[in-house]
Design a protein around this motif. Structure first.
Motif, mmCIF file in Angstrom:
data_model
loop_
_atom_site.group_PDB
_atom_site.id
_atom_site.type_symbol
_atom_site.label_atom_id
_atom_site.label_comp_id
_atom_site.label_asym_id
_atom_site.label_seq_id
_atom_site.Cartn_x
_atom_site.Cartn_y
_atom_site.Cartn_z
ATOM 1 N N MET A 1 40.903 39.156 61.182
ATOM 2 C CA MET A 1 41.224 40.227 62.137
ATOM 3 C C MET A 1 42.725 40.540 62.058
ATOM 4 O O MET A 1 43.547 39.642 61.959
ATOM 5 N N ASN A 2 43.060 41.825 62.118
ATOM 6 C CA ASN A 2 44.467 42.240 62.029
ATOM 7 C C ASN A 2 44.950 42.769 63.378
ATOM 8 O O ASN A 2 44.323 43.661 63.959
ATOM 9 N N TYR A 3 46.059 42.210 63.826
ATOM 10 C CA TYR A 3 46.650 42.624 65.106
ATOM 11 C C TYR A 3 47.964 43.353 64.853
ATOM 12 O O TYR A 3 48.739 42.960 63.976
ATOM 13 N N ARG A 32 45.501 32.176 63.672
ATOM 14 C CA ARG A 32 44.121 32.648 63.447
ATOM 15 C C ARG A 32 44.021 34.047 62.855
ATOM 16 O O ARG A 32 43.011 34.405 62.273
ATOM 17 N N TYR A 33 45.058 34.866 63.093
ATOM 18 C CA TYR A 33 44.939 36.285 62.723
ATOM 19 C C TYR A 33 46.137 36.747 61.895
ATOM 20 O O TYR A 33 47.179 36.091 61.869
#
Ligand code: SF4
Length: 458
Positions: A1-3, A32-33
């Motif tokens: 996932m990309n934030y 985590r991301y």
């Protein structure tokens, strides 16, 4: 996932600082991301722009930067300071136009303030481009994004510092863009005392209790900044660094540290004694900001400050004796203040002959936001735009709530406000409070003082 984590403040590289709340968040989420950070800087002279020209410039800048950063992003988090909700909405609108599937979360001090004031729910009904509001422990909530549901917009969790070893790196920040870089660090969050009736300190992190970090983790962080970026100037973001149970250990370690760092911090008056002041000096502390607020025992007692005027004189003298710069922070317009009390406060403050002065106009604490004699329209919180240069605030400020940013008199000192709402706090009108704050700034000559290594909040 990309934030993508966004700080919407348009920064002036000469004196603004990177956002510690965002890097603290990055430190946890990156386990985590994939994390990217987006900051905005003035790219051209803005002194001569009109309000309309500046707004166009700002939204063009948002659009341009977002356009290049938003590819492959699934979650956007926007940090909302006091008066920045309007820009959070604008940024969300742009993002949704580019890609309607991106989830947008807004959190930050202003969101905590609205939540605590019991009005976030109403305000949130008018912000269709924002999917969620995270209150309090935004880091935990972002790290557990799977818990969010479609039919619930506001999430609250008390802030906790679970990972004592925060690997804060600032790697994704544009540190080279900051000309006078002084890096914020924290040794503790919240306030151990936590009784002053005007204070919303706990809203900064959204925690209800005092939490603190280990000395070794802080030292490792300072060392890392030096080795990686050659940074030697720091400010401790703690509400009172002296409150930390390991304050003495930190000072001792800093006195014999491999790197010669300079630092500034804040302290409560009653936590300092000669031994601790000497330790501050030995650890190369340059400036201590003291929350003095008022200089009469009656007001100090009313606001539950827990100190006396005698304590103030004693501590200021001690800091002067050890040649540590003293910054005094004061409030004008505390309920119960009248012109005579305030003028006396200004004279006494001036006589203290401090190195720096910070004068705040009274800001309504979050829990009083809904009191029936000072209720604001919900729309005011949405319209308020304080993400603009100081010279344009006079023109842009329309609604009542803007006059209650505690820095509004400071920000507009050189471009004085001329229109005021017909509102009173205690015996004084808002106009009197702001004008008396201008007078205090003028009489203590803050503009002519040396601002090098100034307090974090300058
Ligand atoms: S003013 Fe300072 S001492 Fe008082 S509650 Fe706030 S942070 Fe704590």
């Amino acid at each position: 996932m990309n934030y993508l984590l966004i700080d919407p403040q348009i920064k002036n590289a000469d004196y603004d600082f990177p956002n510690i709340r965002l890097t603290t968040c990055e430190a946890v989420l990156k386990e985590r991301y994939n994390i990217e950070i987006l900051e905005f800087f003035y790219e051209k002279e803005i002194d001569k722009l009109t309000l309309d020209q500046f707004k166009k410039y700002k939204y063009d800048l948002f659009y341009k930067e977002l356009f290049f950063k938003i590819n492959n992003v699934q979650i956007v988090y926007i940090e909302c300071e006091y008066g920045f909700l309007n820009d959070c909405i604008e940024i969300s609108k742009i993002i949704k136009k580019i890609n309607n599937n991106i989830i947008i979360v807004v959190g930050g001090i202003f969101i905590n303030y609205l939540y605590n004031g019991n009005i976030l729910y109403e305000v949130s009904k008018f912000t269709k481009y924002i999917d969620y509001y995270f209150v309090g422990d935004y880091i935990y909530l972002l790290n557990n994004i799977e818990i969010i549901k479609k039919n619930k917009k506001i999430y609250y969790k008390n802030f906790e510092l679970k990972q004592n070893t925060l690997k804060v790196s600032w790697e994704k920040f544009n540190l080279k863009s900051y000309k006078n870089l002084m890096v914020p660090v924290f040794f503790s969050n919240g306030c151990r005392y936590n009784k002053c009736m005007f204070c919303d300190e706990n809203l900064i992190w959204g925690n209800r209790k005092y939490i603190y970090r280990d000395v070794e983790h802080v030292l490792t962080e300072l060392k890392y900044y030096f080795e990686k970026y050659k940074i030697t100037n720091f400010y401790f973001w703690d509400s009172s660094i002296v409150s930390h149970p390991d304050f003495k250990i930190l000072c001792k370690k800093l006195s014999n540290f491999d790197i010669e760092i300079k630092w500034v911090g804040l302290s409560r008056i009653d936590e300092l004694n000669e031994e601790k002041v000497k330790m501050l000096k030995d650890s190369n502390c340059q400036t201590i900001e003291l929350g003095l607020e008022a200089l009469d025992d009656h007001t100090l007692k009313n606001i539950k400050k827990g100190i006396s005027i005698k304590d103030i004189y004693k501590t200021v003298e001690l800091l002067k004796k050890y040649k540590i710069n003293v910054e005094g922070s004061f409030i004008i317009g505390i309920p119960g203040d009248n012109k005579k009390i305030i003028n006396q406060r200004i004279t006494l403050a001036s006589n203290l002959d401090l190195n720096y002065y910070r004068w705040h106009n009274y800001q309504i604490p979050s829990i009083s936001l809904k009191l029936k004699n000072i209720i604001f329209e919900y729309q005011e919180f949405l319209n308020l735009d304080l993400n603009i240069p100081n010279h344009l605030i006079r023109e842009s400020i329309n609604d009542n709530i803007g006059y209650f940013d505690m820095h509004i008199a400071d920000k507009t000192f050189f471009y004085k406000l001329t229109r005021f709402p017909k509102l009173k706090i205690g015996y004084l009108s808002v106009q009197e409070i702001i004008e008396l704050t201008y007078s205090a700034i003028e009489k203590t000559n803050i503009s002519r003082k040396n601002k090098a290594l100034h307090s974090p909040f300058m």
